[in-house]
Scaffold this motif. Structure first.
Motif, PDB file in Angstrom:
ATOM      1  N   PRO A  41      -8.292  14.513  -0.308  1.00  0.00           N
ATOM      2  CA  PRO A  41      -8.069  13.362  -1.197  1.00  0.00           C
ATOM      3  C   PRO A  41      -7.453  12.163  -0.475  1.00  0.00           C
ATOM      4  O   PRO A  41      -6.866  12.299   0.594  1.00  0.00           O
ATOM      5  N   SER A  42      -7.594  10.993  -1.093  1.00  0.00           N
ATOM      6  CA  SER A  42      -7.039   9.742  -0.559  1.00  0.00           C
ATOM      7  C   SER A  42      -6.594   8.893  -1.736  1.00  0.00           C
ATOM      8  O   SER A  42      -7.106   9.036  -2.846  1.00  0.00           O
ATOM      9  N   ALA A  43      -5.638   7.985  -1.488  1.00  0.00           N
ATOM     10  CA  ALA A  43      -5.108   7.131  -2.555  1.00  0.00           C
ATOM     11  C   ALA A  43      -6.245   6.350  -3.212  1.00  0.00           C
ATOM     12  O   ALA A  43      -7.057   5.727  -2.521  1.00  0.00           O
ATOM     13  N   PHE A  44      -6.288   6.391  -4.529  1.00  0.00           N
ATOM     14  CA  PHE A  44      -7.306   5.659  -5.292  1.00  0.00           C
ATOM     15  C   PHE A  44      -8.719   6.079  -4.872  1.00  0.00           C
ATOM     16  O   PHE A  44      -9.662   5.292  -4.986  1.00  0.00           O
ATOM     17  N   ASN A  45      -8.865   7.307  -4.369  1.00  0.00           N
ATOM     18  CA  ASN A  45     -10.149   7.798  -3.845  1.00  0.00           C
ATOM     19  C   ASN A  45     -10.793   6.785  -2.892  1.00  0.00           C
ATOM     20  O   ASN A  45     -12.006   6.561  -2.906  1.00  0.00           O
ATOM     21  N   SER A  46      -9.938   6.179  -2.051  1.00  0.00           N
ATOM     22  CA  SER A  46     -10.416   5.122  -1.157  1.00  0.00           C
ATOM     23  C   SER A  46     -11.201   5.668   0.035  1.00  0.00           C
ATOM     24  O   SER A  46     -11.928   4.922   0.689  1.00  0.00           O
ATOM     25  N   GLN A  47     -11.050   6.968   0.322  1.00  0.00           N
ATOM     26  CA  GLN A  47     -11.818   7.620   1.398  1.00  0.00           C
ATOM     27  C   GLN A  47     -11.726   6.833   2.711  1.00  0.00           C
ATOM     28  O   GLN A  47     -12.733   6.566   3.357  1.00  0.00           O
ATOM     29  N   SER A  48     -10.491   6.499   3.081  1.00  0.00           N
ATOM     30  CA  SER A  48     -10.244   5.638   4.252  1.00  0.00           C
ATOM     31  C   SER A  48     -10.352   6.375   5.585  1.00  0.00           C
ATOM     32  O   SER A  48     -10.348   5.734   6.632  1.00  0.00           O
ATOM     33  N   ALA A  49     -10.434   7.694   5.573  1.00  0.00           N
ATOM     34  CA  ALA A  49     -10.487   8.444   6.835  1.00  0.00           C
ATOM     35  C   ALA A  49     -11.841   8.274   7.528  1.00  0.00           C
ATOM     36  O   ALA A  49     -12.891   8.250   6.877  1.00  0.00           O
TER      37      ALA A  49
END
Lengths: 199, 199
Positions: A41-49
């Protein structure tokens, strides 16, 4: 035998002694990394990885780059120890590089300004989750791995070597390979000193 | 049926609709949290994570504290929405609070000054790993949970209410309870846009 989630947590260790073999195929390694990238998971489902996987000669290049970068800043007297350490990572089968996409984080900061200061922190936390998930998933398949941090020292060379977008920021490196030595003992602080319960 | 590590990653979701019931005992919840705290890695094995588990009335107090803190900063017009959100967390069975022990991090910075700037970052990454492990472990037992971040707004009140040491810094809150609604659909960026392979 299926190993459950909790047993998987116990089995994951830092494995520093690795070789240029793998008990699983490159395609399986890629599939495992993709799976963790998708489901962490990522904050706000931002998928920054963002992730780079290096095999064989490409993996060797990473540790050559790291070696040369360190040669410039480590004293000649201390360099043999550094050299031996970097060679132990280069001795592995491949490396996973973890990045965070700064353009995604800046986008969130612009869109949700009241959380501006938090997005970089949540990005680090989410990256940690991903690092752990890839590490554990690979070790469950019989690979050994350890988490290394030669960023920001190697950032520019890595970006140039593999034409990485300028907005991908390197966070960690995970060299992996077939374990040639087991992990040593690990010390634990009593959990009572770390967890408080109120009920 | 034993659920393996990878399936566990897929099953973990943010569950916002929870009730004041639990399919497992409080002692089992504590044991699960302790297990994740013990086995989640940290930089230099510093074990900087600290956790508070709140059940029942203690859990209610956390969300009352959060409600009152928000009442001071949210406009009367927007408050009904905030109130409803906080009540959805208060509707749960308990909460896990994640902290990092600043005294441990400062100790590392003093001892290994060349990594000075990295220890706070690695602390965030390690905390992320722990948050994920507790979250996933609880959900595998039939609980629902979501990760919330009302720090630093509530830090002082939390510290005072539960006599938390001044050097424990609040990082995240995980309200949990029996799920009363399933998670909705989740959107995924194509993994090809996030992972690059060189071989």
């Amino acid at each position: 035998m299926t190993i459950d989630f909790r047993t998987a947590l116990e089995k994951r260790r830092s494995i520093y002694s690795i070789s240029k073999e793998s008990p699983i195929s490159d395609d399986k390694i890629i599939e495992i990394v993709n799976h963790s990238v998708k489901y962490t998971p990522s904050a706000f489902n931002s998928q920054s990885a963002r992730v780079v996987i290096l095999f064989g000669e490409e993996h060797n290049k990473l540790w050559d780059i790291t070696m040369e970068a360190l040669r410039k800043i480590v004293s000649a007297e201390n360099f043999p120890q550094t050299e031996s350490k970097i060679n132990s990572f280069k001795a592995g089968y491949g490396s996973v590089l973890f990045f965070e996409d700064e353009s995604v984080i800046k986008g969130l900061q612009a869109q949700f300004s009241s959380y501006k200061d938090n997005f970089p922190i949540w990005s680090q936390q989410s990256s940690g989750m991903l690092q752990f998930n890839v590490w554990t998933s690979l070790e469950l398949e019989g690979l050994g791995a350890s988490l290394q941090h030669y960023n920001p020292l190697i950032d520019d060379d890595v970006r140039e070597q593999w034409k990485i977008p300028a907005h991908w920021r390197l966070v960690a490196q995970l060299p992996f390979g077939k374990p040639t030595e087991a992990a040593g003992d690990k010390n634990f602080i009593p959990v009572e000193d770390r967890v408080k319960v109120f009920r």
